[in-house]
Design an enzyme around this catalytic site. Structure first.
Site, mmCIF file in Angstrom:
data_model
loop_
_atom_site.group_PDB
_atom_site.id
_atom_site.type_symbol
_atom_site.label_atom_id
_atom_site.label_comp_id
_atom_site.label_asym_id
_atom_site.label_seq_id
_atom_site.Cartn_x
_atom_site.Cartn_y
_atom_site.Cartn_z
ATOM 1 N N GLU A 270 0.787 -1.234 0.000
ATOM 2 C CA GLU A 270 0.000 0.000 0.000
ATOM 3 C C GLU A 270 0.822 1.289 0.000
ATOM 4 O O GLU A 270 0.793 2.074 0.949
ATOM 5 C CB GLU A 270 -0.977 -0.005 1.184
ATOM 6 C CG GLU A 270 -2.042 -1.080 1.052
ATOM 7 C CD GLU A 270 -3.144 -1.000 2.105
ATOM 8 O OE1 GLU A 270 -3.000 -0.196 3.054
ATOM 9 O OE2 GLU A 270 -4.143 -1.724 1.975
ATOM 10 N N GLU B 97 -6.072 -7.850 -0.708
ATOM 11 C CA GLU B 97 -6.802 -7.672 0.549
ATOM 12 C C GLU B 97 -8.256 -7.348 0.233
ATOM 13 O O GLU B 97 -8.538 -6.509 -0.619
ATOM 14 C CB GLU B 97 -6.221 -6.524 1.391
ATOM 15 C CG GLU B 97 -4.832 -6.751 1.936
ATOM 16 C CD GLU B 97 -4.354 -5.589 2.816
ATOM 17 O OE1 GLU B 97 -5.221 -4.784 3.248
ATOM 18 O OE2 GLU B 97 -3.145 -5.483 3.057
#
Length: 325
Positions: A152, A259
């Protein structure tokens, strides 16, 4: 964002065209070795731990075949990016990875650092490449290992995100890890919902082994953060990934949802099922998905997928098992 009518039509078209098939990978993130952020190196058993092989074994027995193992860059390669690996932390990480792969599943090495090292944005692409040389050298002989460039990236220069990804890819291949997949993540927390407007330049990434997969993340709460058990609507899962599906297909790329999660309630369950049905219906471009998250220290966390009693495990395991390869 596309309307739910358009979304349903797109999914239906993909199914009608015969594209629907089982995903290549379906599994669970393993999160605990990166705990204690900001306390480095920290104390094993106090600040951080490692995933439970007993729990992973249970999940493998149920058909899950990929596990993304989060770790802290600062613990694996302390002090500076160009340094050597910490022997003890690497040994524990290797034990976890080998357990997964020895039992026939894929293990994703996930430096869970958000594009930062000791809280500073990584701007040294050569140093980042050096870090990946160290990691790839340690795991280059394990064909079931997958290298995730970094978890991320966010609030970073977009060209820097491109260059960091490319430096990681080049270093991994140069280290001799030529048979494994590499997962490249994007800016804006790798969010699928903004991928086609934020990470367009990542289509320019190159991989000499041609085993590059674009990893995106997607949550279903109001701000996409994955901090609430309330899902916006029953169609929000599909609504938020359909643009990424189009981007992958238009650019001839492959993606994985690294995710995803939703609360333990009927609205989220419908949204999760719709999301996974969409990925499966578009399996020509989506290769897999991983729930966030398992791990022995999650307690009563709203998305905990830790057997035997995690909140999400008890609520979602029956559904999720139907998507395993």
């Amino acid at each position: 964002m596309k309307s739910s009518i358009f979304t349903s039509a797109l999914a239906g078209l993909a199914m009608a065209s015969g594209a629907a098939a089982k995903l290549k990978w379906f599994g669970i993130n393993q999160s605990v070795a990166e705990f204690g952020s900001g306390t480095y190196p920290g104390v094993w058993g106090t600040n951080f731990y490692f995933p439970s092989t007993t729990s992973i074994g249970t999940l493998i027995g149920e058909g899950y075949n990929i596990f993304r193992v989060a770790f802290a860059m600062e613990r694996l390669v302390p002090n500076e990016l160009t340094g050597s690996a910490d022997a003890a932390y690497l040994a524990n990480l290797t034990t976890t990875i080998n357990y997964i792969t020895d039992n026939g599943a894929y293990a994703v090495l996930d430096p869970h650092n958000f594009g930062r090292y000791y809280s500073n944005i990584i701007t040294d692409t050569a140093g980042f490449g050096s870090f990946w040389t160290t990691v790839a050298t340690a795991f280059k002989d394990n064909d079931k290992v997958i290298f995730d460039t970094n978890n991320e990236y966010h609030d970073m220069d977009q060209t820097l995100v491109l260059n960091l990804n490319q430096a990681a890819i080049n270093a991994i291949r140069a280290a001799g890890a030529t048979s494994q997949y590499i997962f490249a993540e994007g800016n804006s927390y790798s969010g699928a919902y903004v991928w086609n407007t934020t990470n367009e330049n990542l289509s320019g990434l190159t991989d000499s082994a041609d085993k590059l997969v674009y990893e995106m993340h997607q949550y279903l709460d109001s701000d996409n953060s994955g901090t609430s058990d309330v899902c916006v609507s029953t169609t929000i899962g599909v609504d938020r990934v359909v643009g990424a599906t189009e981007w992958l297909r238009e650019n001839g790329k492959i993606g994985v949802l690294g995710e995803f999660a939703g609360g333990a309630n009927s609205q989220c369950e419908t949204a999760i099922k719709g999301l996974l049905d969409h990925l499966q219906a578009n399996s020509d471009v989506w290769q897999g998905a991983l729930w966030w998250a398992g791990g022995p220290w999650w307690g009563d966390y709203i998305y905990s997928f830790e057997p035997p009693s995690g909140t999400a495990y008890t609520y979602y395991d029956t559904l999720l098992k139907t998507y395993t390869p």
